[in-house]
Design an enzyme around this catalytic site. Sequence first.
Site, short mmCIF file in Angstrom:
data_model
loop_
_atom_site.label_atom_id
_atom_site.label_comp_id
_atom_site.label_asym_id
_atom_site.label_seq_id
_atom_site.Cartn_x
_atom_site.Cartn_y
_atom_site.Cartn_z
N SER A 14 56.78 -5.27 -16.44
CA SER A 14 57.75 -4.28 -16.90
C SER A 14 57.27 -3.44 -18.07
CB SER A 14 59.07 -4.98 -17.25
OG SER A 14 58.86 -6.00 -18.20
N LYS A 21 68.08 -0.78 -11.53
CA LYS A 21 66.93 0.04 -11.93
C LYS A 21 66.77 1.15 -10.89
CE LYS A 21 65.26 -3.38 -15.06
NZ LYS A 21 64.69 -4.70 -15.22
N HIS A 77 60.93 -3.95 -10.91
CA HIS A 77 60.42 -2.58 -11.04
C HIS A 77 59.70 -2.09 -9.79
CE1 HIS A 77 61.51 -2.52 -15.29
NE2 HIS A 77 61.14 -3.79 -15.29
C1 LIG Z 1 65.22 -5.83 -16.04
C2 LIG Z 1 64.48 -7.02 -15.55
C3 LIG Z 1 65.15 -8.17 -15.18
C4 LIG Z 1 66.61 -8.36 -15.42
O1 LIG Z 1 67.38 -7.62 -14.53
P1 LIG Z 1 68.82 -7.15 -14.98
O2 LIG Z 1 69.50 -6.79 -13.71
O3 LIG Z 1 68.63 -6.00 -15.91
O4 LIG Z 1 69.46 -8.34 -15.66
C5 LIG Z 1 64.41 -9.20 -14.62
N1 LIG Z 1 63.09 -9.10 -14.47
C6 LIG Z 1 62.40 -8.01 -14.84
C7 LIG Z 1 60.93 -7.96 -14.66
C8 LIG Z 1 63.08 -6.94 -15.41
O5 LIG Z 1 62.41 -5.87 -15.81
#
Ligand SMILES: *Cc1c(COP(=O)(O)O)cnc(C)c1O
Length: 397
Positions: free
Chosen positions: A182, A244, A210
């Site tokens: 990330s 996302k 992502h």
């Molecule tokens: C954002 C993220 C999460 C968490 O997801 P949310 O839906 O925001 O709680 C888990 N793993 C990675 C790699 C992330 O970037």
Amino acid sequence: MKLIEALERGLAERAAAGLRRARRTIDSPAGTRVDIDGRRLIAFASNDYLGLANHPDVVAAARAAASRWGVGAAASHLVCGHYAPHAALEEELAAWVGPCAGARALTFSSGYLANLAILTALAGRGDAIFADRLNHACLNDGALLSRAQFVRYPHRDLANLRSRLAASSARRKLIATDAVFSMDGDLAPLPGLLALADEFDAWLVVDDAHGFGVLGGGADAGRGALAHFGLVSERIVYMGTLGKAAGVAGAFVAAHSAVVATLVETARMYVFTTAAPPLLAEALRASLAVIRGDRARHAHLAALVGRFRDRMRPLSWQLLPSATPIQPLLVGDNAAALALSRELWRRGFWVPAIRPPTVPAGTARLRITLTAAHTFGDIDALADALLQLAPPSSAPR
Ligand SMILES: *Cc1c(COP(=O)(O)O)cnc(C)c1O
């Protein structure tokens, strides 16, 4: 009061170390233009990679679903909170990204909860979880909560992981990795990880927060990391987030039906929490339709990434080697990264500085994220600003 003084001392120490964190309040919907304190900035900060958080089709679906289904789910899924939109979304997700034949999908309120659920349901005392050192915090938290032995291997280092797997006498083994890291934007060596999982009879948990919506080419655009690498296996437990690239909220696990059934019945993060509003599931079905149907959106995003990397070539700061919309610019020092972010802000760009503990000490960076809603003009404007702020390096890289 002593308790409060201790907290205030801690906050002051964090501020002195350049680690203060504060929120900005936005007066406009998610998008590339954000209004803050009466100013309009161009944002390169969100994870809305496809520009779907405010897409008219998705908004219309949410609006219609609010009329049809109301706003609240009223209970957890197992009590009386599981509605037709949840079931339909799960079927669509399972059919599209299913990591093995007959896979099922299960939605969660967030990716954080989904990761905790997977790791605590599939590992416990006497087991071992092997994790890439740069994994997202919630995979680490899930591993700690599971009480399994927690083994972290150097970033993307298959040989190191192999020797640790070979040395382990744990009852059950589980490998957990981000598919797209990330804060770095690079990919995990998933085919190699799956080969090791096969060799050592381990689960492979793939966190595609992502990659879902972004990775996978051609007809598979947006299907995520498994499609990108062409991987299919009953050992894969796939986690994709829906807040996302999908632009809404929540997450899902796609895996063998036995894994999903186990999560439904035993994962505390599923059992003991209220279901997400069914209107969000309807918004997500509309979002999935755009992800699958709008190829031009994927092509534009890929072209923007190419353009940005081209424009950054003369820069003396190091752009990390990433082919994804996450384009981190490594600065190193916390204060220097903050200063650069502040100067960009002054010029009308929102580019967050990411500091420890989100990234390892000494690797503070700008986390530049591109979205399909950006234009080539936006990319050029940011590139111009960065090139002005940094002295061009003499030697071409
Ligand atoms: C954002 C993220 C999460 C968490 O997801 P949310 O839906 O925001 O709680 C888990 N793993 C990675 C790699 C992330 O970037």
